[in-house]
Scaffold this active site. Structure first.
Site, mmCIF file in Angstrom:
data_model
loop_
_atom_site.group_PDB
_atom_site.id
_atom_site.type_symbol
_atom_site.label_atom_id
_atom_site.label_comp_id
_atom_site.label_asym_id
_atom_site.label_seq_id
_atom_site.Cartn_x
_atom_site.Cartn_y
_atom_site.Cartn_z
ATOM 1 C CE LYS A 1 55.623 41.482 21.537
ATOM 2 N NZ LYS A 1 56.937 42.081 21.225
ATOM 3 C CD GLU B 1 57.315 49.416 23.392
ATOM 4 O OE1 GLU B 1 57.716 49.873 24.477
ATOM 5 O OE2 GLU B 1 57.491 48.224 23.065
ATOM 6 C CB SER C 1 55.392 34.578 18.326
ATOM 7 O OG SER C 1 54.733 35.084 17.182
#
Lengths: 395, 263
Positions: free
Chosen positions: A89, A111, A377
């Site tokens: 991210k 969010e 990830s």
């Protein structure tokens, strides 16, 4: 065939910007400027330097002896879990905060579901000294407590969302409402390849560093830039978009997207959009969406808070429809097994999201010489409570 | 037959009161009664909201009413069923307002045809972009004598307002400030400047001001620079109060129309 966005923001018949007029100036401003900004030399330099020195890139491409042995293929793990803040991210939030700064925005909203995107956003806001407000479903606030504490420590305000089912979808609605109410000074850092154009393309471009590095690293390790397959999990689809990006036009590379089946696609508790969804419009784009016959959005379910989103990004919907990527789903149970397996065999505790990608290995067949990259990830720290609960139950 | 929206603005160029409510709220089967009572009490135009699970342009009041309406069992199909004889009961223009996904699932062409059959005059879909309307759906609206109503906000550029004006043939929904519904309750100086600016553009379409209109003062102030105003959240609140539908509707419309109640 092109798998990239066209000039109107569509991937095939998916994409676009289905937004109320109140959002138009912000989205239009972004659409008009994002490419010019992120392709400028000055931006590229600042972004690349930060990825290297702040995020810790390139993330390693690790050859897993024991998974290779277990599955009878050459298995590599792309270690996004080793990034600063613990997941892929951060690649996107570093990019978007630099963009927001150049757009003259002073206030950042985001969010988050599992909290990984919220933490990554709070982190880059701290670094830039910008105000940060993170919307998070009230249910997720309670089940992802450590990430909530991290965001607060980083100076962000976490606003619990009590509407709907109090999860990621509702947090996204509330962030959109905030943007509508603050059209001038605010930039909305969307965390996945969803939302109105240009978000899906912009986020994919920031995550594309994953596949760019994979190609270089594969060349060094195997002599060829191209693997036989790339496997990644898909909720909204940002890590998969990044892992697939530089292979999209190399049709010989199999792209495998793994969705969360939850308790099974034939139960009411699932998040497998391609299996259960149909064309719809949510959060500003046309894509595949889990919904009732009447067009009301169905609440998804997954053991992983980062995957319980009722849709997928428009790029993925197009990859699914054109057959360029193979979509499959794995259950919560299969995911937990895969997570324990990696932990036991390699000493790596993956995020529950990433464990979905690993679980796909059980269901796929590869030849002994085939090179397979699994995108890890994120790391599993945030999921320890879930892991321990199930681990104890198992014993 | 002439579209009732166009007829209304011809007959009453000022102080038009348009009222929004969510179909299926407070109770599932009160849609028709609310419409009839609104006409009786002196509303000029009615916007019937189709509830959606994810209404991003709406504030908490309308969100909650949508949620309740969905729990009550409201759907487009049911709404059309409830409205099938509405033209035998009321004359004033009726507009359906909702989010695009519900209409897309029903089928845009079928939706327009059915709306026309019932006697609906206009449609408001805030998240259907004007470019998509123009390129894909305009003929369905036009063939069915439906006016597509677009929103403008203080941030909408002049060029875009001109384009919206060109594409419109009913009225323009002038969002009073950049906000979700029901968010703000006073008409500020800044808003007045915006209303004035738009007024001076001499658009071919009339304009109704919406968002944040909740009492006589905000109604009167908004009407000074437009052809009328739209109330939504405040009316939803009024419907939630104790009392019969007819009492609540009458009381509310009187409140908007009468300055004394507000002082």
């Amino acid at each position: 065939m092109s798998y990239h966005v066209d000039q109107n923001g569509y991937y095939g018949r998916f994409g676009g910007a289905f937004i109320p007029e109140m959002m138009y100036p912000n989205v239009d401003g972004l659409r008009n400027r994002y490419l010019e900004i992120i392709e400028s030399e000055e931006f590229r330099k600042e972004y690349t330097d930060l990825l290297r020195d702040y995020v810790g890139r390139p993330s390693p491409l690790y050859y897993s002896n024991r998974l290779s042995e277990q599955y009878g293929a050459q298995i590599y793990l792309k270690r996004e879990d080793l990034n600063h803040t613990g997941s892929h991210k951060i690649n996107n939030t570093v990019g978007q905060i630099l963009l927001a700064k150049r757009l003259g925005k002073k206030r950042i909203i985001a969010e988050t579901g599992a909290g990984q995107h919220g933490v990554a956003t709070a982190t880059v806001c701290a670094r830039e000294g910008l105000q940060c407000i993170v919307y998070m479903g009230a249910l997720d606030v309670s089940r992802q407590a450590p990430n909530v504490e991290k965001m607060k420590m980083l100076g962000a305000e976490v606003r619990p969302v009590y509407s709907g089912n109090q999860t990621l979808k509702d947090a996204t609605n509330e962030a959109i409402r905030d943007w509508i109410n603050n059209p001038e000074d605010t930039h909305y850092i969307i965390g996945s390849v969803v939302g109105p154009h240009p978000y899906p393309d912009m986020v994919a471009r920031f995550q594309a560093v994953i596949s760019e590095e994979m190609r270089q690293q594969l060349k060094e390790k195997t002599g060829s830039e191209l693997p036989n397959a790339v496997i990644a999990c898909v909720g909204g689809g940002s890590n998969a978009a990044g892992a697939f990006y530089h292979f999209l036009d190399d049709e010989e590379v199999k792209l495998i997207a793994v969705e969360a089946a939850g308790k099974g696609v034939d139960t009411d508790e699932s998040a497998a959009t391609t299996a259960l969804g149909k064309t719809g419009v949510l959060h500003g784009s046309k894509s595949l969406l889990m919904q009732t016959e009447d067009g009301q959005v169905i609440e998804p379910y997954s053991i992983s808070a980062g995957l319980d989103y009722p849709g997928i990004g428009p790029m993925h919907a197009n990859l699914y429809e054109t057959g360029r990527a193979k979509f499959m789903s794995v259950t919560d149970e299969e995911t937990l097994e895969a997570a324990y397996n990696l932990t036991e065999k390699e000493g790596i505790i993956p995020a529950l999201e990433s464990a979905h990608a690993l679980a796909a290995l059980e269901k796929l067949k590869f030849g002994p010489d085939e090179v397979v990259v699994v995108n890890i990830s994120g790391r599993g720290d945030k999921d320890m409570e879930t892991y321990l609960k199930h681990f104890r139950a198992k014993q | 037959m002439e579209n009732r929206i166009n007829q209304l603005f011809k007959e009453k160029p000022n102080n038009i009161l348009s009222v929004y409510f969510t179909a299926g709220f407070p109770q599932l089967n009160e849609t028709e009664e609310i419409i009839v009572e609104l006409e009786k009490s002196g509303a000029d135009l009615i916007e019937i909201g189709i509830p959606f699970s994810d209404p991003v342009a709406d504030g908490p009041t309308i969100q909650k009413s949508s949620d309740k309406a969905l729990k009550n069992g409201m759907s487009i199909k049911l709404l059309f069923e409830q409205l099938k004889d509405i033209r035998q009961k009321v004359k004033l223009p009726l507009v359906l307002m909702g989010y695009f996904n519900n209409v897309l699932q029903y089928g845009v062409e079928d939706f327009c045809r059915k709306a026309n059959e019932i006697g609906i005059d206009g449609i408001i879909l805030p998240d259907l972009p004007l470019e998509v309307y123009e390129n894909e759906y305009r003929p369905f609206f036009e063939q069915n004598n439906l006016r597509n109503i677009f929103l403008i906000t203080p941030q909408t550029s002049e060029a875009r307002i001109r384009k919206i004006d060109d594409l419109s043939n009913g009225f323009i929904y002038m969002v009073s400030s950049s906000s979700t519904t029901g968010a703000k309750s006073n008409v500020t100086e800044q808003q007045e400047a915006y209303f004035k600016r738009i007024q001076e553009m001499n658009l071919k379409n009339p304009r109704l001001v919406g968002f944040g209109i909740s009492n006589n003062t905000t109604f009167v102030n908004s009407c000074r620079y437009s052809h009328g105003a739209i109330v939504g959240s405040a009316f939803i609140k009024a419907l939630s109060e104790e009392g019969s539908i007819s009492q609540n509707v009458k009381k509310f419309i009187d409140l908007i129309h009468s300055s004394e109640e507000n002082n």
